[in-house]
Write an enzyme that holds these catalytic residues in place. Structure first.
Site, PDB file in Angstrom:
ATOM      1  N   ASN A   1       0.847  -1.195   0.000  1.00  0.00           N
ATOM      2  CA  ASN A   1       0.000   0.000   0.000  1.00  0.00           C
ATOM      3  C   ASN A   1       0.877   1.237   0.000  1.00  0.00           C
ATOM      4  O   ASN A   1       1.853   1.314   0.756  1.00  0.00           O
ATOM      5  CB  ASN A   1      -0.892   0.013   1.247  1.00  0.00           C
ATOM      6  CG  ASN A   1      -1.923  -1.088   1.216  1.00  0.00           C
ATOM      7  OD1 ASN A   1      -2.564  -1.320   0.181  1.00  0.00           O
ATOM      8  ND2 ASN A   1      -2.103  -1.790   2.322  1.00  0.00           N
TER       9      ASN A   1
ATOM     10  N   HIS B   1       6.683  -1.359   2.935  1.00  0.00           N
ATOM     11  CA  HIS B   1       6.594  -2.779   3.284  1.00  0.00           C
ATOM     12  C   HIS B   1       5.783  -3.511   2.241  1.00  0.00           C
ATOM     13  O   HIS B   1       4.941  -2.922   1.557  1.00  0.00           O
ATOM     14  CB  HIS B   1       5.968  -2.971   4.671  1.00  0.00           C
ATOM     15  CG  HIS B   1       4.669  -2.253   4.866  1.00  0.00           C
ATOM     16  ND1 HIS B   1       4.592  -0.904   5.140  1.00  0.00           N
ATOM     17  CD2 HIS B   1       3.390  -2.682   4.810  1.00  0.00           C
ATOM     18  CE1 HIS B   1       3.331  -0.543   5.264  1.00  0.00           C
ATOM     19  NE2 HIS B   1       2.569  -1.603   5.058  1.00  0.00           N
TER      20      HIS B   1
HETATM   21  P1  AMP Z   1      -0.449  -0.787   5.640  1.00  0.00           P
HETATM   22  O1  AMP Z   1      -1.891  -0.413   5.695  1.00  0.00           O
HETATM   23  O2  AMP Z   1      -0.075  -1.416   4.335  1.00  0.00           O
HETATM   24  O3  AMP Z   1       0.441   0.365   6.037  1.00  0.00           O
HETATM   25  O4  AMP Z   1      -0.262  -1.950   6.707  1.00  0.00           O
HETATM   26  C1  AMP Z   1       0.400  -1.814   7.929  1.00  0.00           C
HETATM   27  C2  AMP Z   1       0.281  -3.141   8.624  1.00  0.00           C
HETATM   28  O5  AMP Z   1       1.135  -3.131   9.752  1.00  0.00           O
HETATM   29  C3  AMP Z   1      -1.127  -3.474   9.126  1.00  0.00           C
HETATM   30  O6  AMP Z   1      -1.570  -4.674   8.492  1.00  0.00           O
HETATM   31  C4  AMP Z   1      -0.928  -3.659  10.646  1.00  0.00           C
HETATM   32  O7  AMP Z   1      -1.706  -4.701  11.171  1.00  0.00           O
HETATM   33  C5  AMP Z   1       0.565  -3.956  10.730  1.00  0.00           C
HETATM   34  N1  AMP Z   1       1.201  -3.634  12.007  1.00  0.00           N
HETATM   35  C6  AMP Z   1       1.105  -2.480  12.701  1.00  0.00           C
HETATM   36  N2  AMP Z   1       1.856  -2.548  13.828  1.00  0.00           N
HETATM   37  C7  AMP Z   1       2.450  -3.759  13.823  1.00  0.00           C
HETATM   38  C8  AMP Z   1       3.349  -4.433  14.711  1.00  0.00           C
HETATM   39  N3  AMP Z   1       3.787  -3.861  15.842  1.00  0.00           N
HETATM   40  N4  AMP Z   1       3.742  -5.691  14.391  1.00  0.00           N
HETATM   41  C9  AMP Z   1       3.299  -6.285  13.255  1.00  0.00           C
HETATM   42  N5  AMP Z   1       2.457  -5.704  12.389  1.00  0.00           N
HETATM   43  C10 AMP Z   1       2.033  -4.457  12.658  1.00  0.00           C
END
Ligand code: AMP
Length: 120
Positions: free
Chosen positions: A92, A105
């Site tokens: 995203n 990511h």
């Molecule tokens: P995005 O919307 O592509 O920015 O996705 C960010 C992702 O990071 C989401 O799916 C969250 O659930 C994940 N996320 C946020 N904090 C953590 C964390 N501490 N450990 C693992 N995943 C996380």
């Protein structure tokens, strides 16, 4: 958009927040998503400070870009996803994509029928 050094993935990289490393090298770190949207939901992040895919591809050194995608490929291997029933890679970027964490990511989704790519 400048890089926010306090974002949650920056904290993970600094070791300020515990996480389960599935893979880690000079270029990338992989760990399970804290809020899984599929049976397998893993995140692969570069170790360098890049906000989004466009920022990563514009500013990262060639070695970092190659290292990141080689690491992503190793994670697919570790998860035993290569040559099996399939997986989805998703990144995203920005507001319309609802990017929550401003550190580039790639999501890996797998372990089930993942349905259509988008529901409109
Ligand atoms: P995005 O919307 O592509 O920015 O996705 C960010 C992702 O990071 C989401 O799916 C969250 O659930 C994940 N996320 C946020 N904090 C953590 C964390 N501490 N450990 C693992 N995943 C996380």
């Amino acid at each position: 958009m400048s890089y926010d050094t306090h974002n949650i993935f920056a904290k993970i990289l600094k070791g300020d927040i515990p996480f389960e490393a599935l893979y880690q090298d000079e270029f990338a770190v992989a760990f399970p998503d804290i809020n899984p949207r599929a049976k397998v939901h893993v995140l692969v992040i570069p170790t360098g400070p890049y906000v989004s895919s466009e920022d990563f591809h514009a500013r990262a050194r060639d070695a970092e870009i190659v290292g990141y995608y080689r690491a992503l490929d190793k994670v697919l291997e570790i998860l035993n996803l290569k040559g099996n029933s399939g997986y989805r890679l998703l990144s995203n970027s920005g507001k319309d994509a609802k990017q929550e964490v401003p550190h580039f990511h790639t999501h890996i989704f797998a372990g089930q029928d993942l349905g259509p790519m988008l529901c409109v």
